[in-house]
Scaffold this motif. Structure first.
Motif, short mmCIF file in Angstrom:
data_model
loop_
_atom_site.label_atom_id
_atom_site.label_comp_id
_atom_site.label_asym_id
_atom_site.label_seq_id
_atom_site.Cartn_x
_atom_site.Cartn_y
_atom_site.Cartn_z
N TYR A 113 0.84 -1.22 0.00
CA TYR A 113 0.00 0.00 0.00
C TYR A 113 0.86 1.25 0.00
O TYR A 113 0.61 2.20 -0.77
N LEU A 114 1.90 1.28 0.83
CA LEU A 114 2.77 2.47 0.88
C LEU A 114 3.52 2.65 -0.43
O LEU A 114 3.74 3.79 -0.88
N PHE A 115 3.92 1.53 -1.04
CA PHE A 115 4.62 1.64 -2.33
C PHE A 115 3.73 2.25 -3.39
O PHE A 115 4.12 3.20 -4.10
N PHE A 116 2.50 1.73 -3.54
CA PHE A 116 1.60 2.24 -4.57
C PHE A 116 1.12 3.66 -4.24
O PHE A 116 0.90 4.46 -5.15
N SER A 129 -2.68 8.09 -4.96
CA SER A 129 -4.13 7.89 -4.85
C SER A 129 -4.40 6.80 -3.82
O SER A 129 -3.93 5.66 -3.97
N ILE A 130 -5.14 7.14 -2.77
CA ILE A 130 -5.42 6.16 -1.71
C ILE A 130 -6.30 5.02 -2.22
O ILE A 130 -5.97 3.85 -1.99
N PRO A 131 -7.41 5.27 -2.92
CA PRO A 131 -8.22 4.13 -3.42
C PRO A 131 -7.43 3.23 -4.36
O PRO A 131 -7.53 2.00 -4.29
N LEU A 132 -6.65 3.83 -5.28
CA LEU A 132 -5.88 3.02 -6.22
C LEU A 132 -4.82 2.20 -5.48
O LEU A 132 -4.61 1.02 -5.78
N ALA A 133 -4.16 2.80 -4.50
CA ALA A 133 -3.14 2.09 -3.74
C ALA A 133 -3.76 0.92 -2.96
O ALA A 133 -3.18 -0.17 -2.89
N LEU A 137 -4.69 -1.90 -5.56
CA LEU A 137 -3.51 -2.59 -6.06
C LEU A 137 -2.84 -3.45 -4.97
O LEU A 137 -2.37 -4.55 -5.23
N ALA A 138 -2.78 -2.92 -3.75
CA ALA A 138 -2.19 -3.68 -2.65
C ALA A 138 -3.00 -4.94 -2.36
O ALA A 138 -2.44 -6.03 -2.14
N PHE A 139 -4.33 -4.80 -2.39
CA PHE A 139 -5.18 -5.97 -2.16
C PHE A 139 -4.99 -7.00 -3.27
O PHE A 139 -4.90 -8.21 -3.02
#
Length: 241
Positions: free
Chosen positions: A19-22, A28-32, A35-37
């Protein structure tokens, strides 16, 4: 339970890192989060699909050590020799079993006795069903004619985990029996009067307005004291059913 906790912690750390990487890459919090999920789910699938060799459980290994400790010397020597030969094939040695409870320790005196009883051997393996003391390991490196190698319960446990077939439908130990074992292990820790005074002081501090941490610590100390007293009582029956 420990394995489950490790899996949860490692999965959470991996997801947080992704999450921190993305988030740093796109801002973008929703995009991160998405992608993390997705990456975490894909990683779990890849790990689950990888073939893994199952090993025997630690509880089963401890039971095997107890079984070996209760065998006659000749039978235990034959089984331990086969186990060591499977790990180090081609080695030439004599094996001296030291059969003790896994909670005991291999001392320098045990090593000396085994060494004196096998003076005619060129090389000697002392296989013990209990852990070796550090001083005993240091003493083993000093012995000559024969030279001594120590395979204690820690090394035997690693060998047994790979040698024993994994249990597929092994019955689980009843929860009541596991709790009794846990209470017995906790009760072996010495309870001193200072622990009782500390529990009372922490309880008084909680009643005077301190945080709930003091109450939690006091309850832990009192629970330890109660289990120790229960384990040390003299029962009405000599043998438990």
């Amino acid at each position: 339970m420990a394995v489950l906790i490790d899996k949860i912690v490692l999965t959470s750390l991996a997801a947080a890192g992704l999450y921190l990487f993305f988030l740093n890459a796109w801002g973008s919090i929703p995009l991160a989060m998405a992608l993390a999920f997705a990456c975490a789910a894909l990683g779990r699938r890849l790990i689950a699909a990888r073939p893994r060799r199952r090993h025997a459980s630690l509880e089963r290994v401890r039971g095997e050590l107890l079984r070996l400790a209760g065998l006659p010397d000749a039978q235990a020597q034959a089984e331990l020799t086969a186990l060591v030969n499977a790990r180090w094939p081609g080695e030439d040695f004599a094996l001296a079993p030291v059969l003790k409870h896994p909670d005991a320790t291999l001392t320098s005196g045990d090593l000396l006795n085994a060494w004196k009883a096998n003076r005619e051997a060129a090389r000697l393996v002392v296989a013990a069903t209990c852990p070796a003391e550090p001083r005993a390991l240091a003493y083993a490196r000093q012995l000559r004619s024969p030279a001594v190698a120590v395979v204690d319960s820690r090394a035997l446990s690693r060998l047994l985990r790979k040698a024993l077939p994994p249990e597929s439908t092994a019955p689980r130990t009843p929860i009541r029996q596991r709790l009794r074992r846990l209470a017995a292990r906790v009760a072996t820790v010495r309870v001193s009067p200072k622990n009782v005074l500390l529990a009372a002081a922490m309880l008084m501090l909680y009643l005077r307005g301190a945080g709930p941490l003091y109450l939690f610590g006091a309850l832990l100390l009192l629970a330890h004291l109660g289990m120790a007293l229960i384990q040390r009582r003299v029962g009405k029956r000599l043998f438990e059913e």
